[in-house]
Design a protein around this motif. Structure first.
Motif, short mmCIF file in Angstrom:
data_model
loop_
_atom_site.label_atom_id
_atom_site.label_comp_id
_atom_site.label_asym_id
_atom_site.label_seq_id
_atom_site.Cartn_x
_atom_site.Cartn_y
_atom_site.Cartn_z
N ASN A 96 0.70 -1.27 0.02
CA ASN A 96 0.19 0.07 -0.04
C ASN A 96 0.98 1.05 0.01
O ASN A 96 0.45 2.05 -0.74
N GLY A 97 1.73 1.40 0.82
CA GLY A 97 2.82 2.39 0.69
C GLY A 97 3.42 2.52 -0.55
O GLY A 97 3.71 3.68 -1.03
N ILE A 98 3.96 1.41 -1.46
CA ILE A 98 4.45 1.71 -2.44
C ILE A 98 3.53 2.27 -3.62
O ILE A 98 3.78 3.07 -4.20
N VAL A 99 2.16 2.06 -3.39
CA VAL A 99 1.12 2.30 -4.55
C VAL A 99 1.09 3.92 -4.19
O VAL A 99 0.87 4.64 -5.44
N LEU A 100 0.95 4.47 -2.96
CA LEU A 100 1.03 5.75 -2.82
C LEU A 100 2.13 6.42 -3.16
O LEU A 100 2.20 7.59 -3.99
#
Length: 195
Positions: A96-100
């Motif tokens: 999720n952090g990578i996506v953001l």
């Protein structure tokens, strides 16, 4: 030890499930740090930046908060299956952090703007659905395990509880805390002296 006097040559040991638990804990003490280190190495290679790797890495403690809270809420002790659940949870939270962060970087490059607040608001708005879908798919997939009462439920319930609870809290915190940290990390830390 004070009350039980054994004949010479006899001693007490803990075996069975307790012995297996201690062996598994010893393995987890090696597996968890190695998995955390590998996550950071992969983040570094993906973003070619220690700063952004550390920024995404903040999703790990945010997700751990939820996992621990939900274990306590359901009255479950930490077990080996809960430890495995934390490893799975860390992977999804980092995703999720990578996506953001990758969306923030893309917008920053394409928009040619230095207005970090605008980039963060646009990026979070665009990536809200993928982040929620990632969390909900994993959570809903583990829901039958969390509610099971059949054979093997004592192994499945802690794992599922950690993943579901951790993802619920981590998703919420990732959508609010990570954008703020992105602004702080990109602006840099400056110490102002008050007169």
């Amino acid at each position: 030890e004070a009350k039980i006097k054994l004949p010479t040559g006899y001693y007490t040991t803990y075996g069975g499930a307790f012995e297996n638990l201690n062996k598994a804990k010893a393995r987890l003490m090696i597996a968890v740090p190695i998995s955390l280190l590998l996550i950071f190495v992969l983040l570094f290679f993906a973003f070619k930046s220690v700063k952004q790797g550390l920024l995404i890495y903040t999703a790990i403690p945010l997700s751990a908060i939820g996992g621990i809270f939900f274990l306590a809420l359901r009255g479950m002790p930490f077990s080996i299956s809960a430890g495995i659940g934390f490893i799975a949870l860390f992977g999804v939270a980092v995703l999720n952090g990578i996506v953001l962060i990758s969306e923030f970087n893309r917008l920053r490059k394409e928009e040619h703007t230095t207005d970090l607040r605008r980039i963060v608001l646009m990026g979070t708005k665009v990536r809200l659905r993928p982040v929620l879908m990632t969390a909900f798919v994993a959570s809903l997939g583990f829901l039958p395990m969390a509610l099971s009462n059949g054979a093997g439920a004592e192994v499945q319930r802690p794992l599922a509880t950690v993943v579901i609870g951790g993802l619920m809290i981590a998703t919420f915190l990732t959508l609010f805390v990570l954008p703020i940290l992105y602004i702080v990390f990109e602006k840099g830390f400056t110490m102002t002296k008050k007169t």
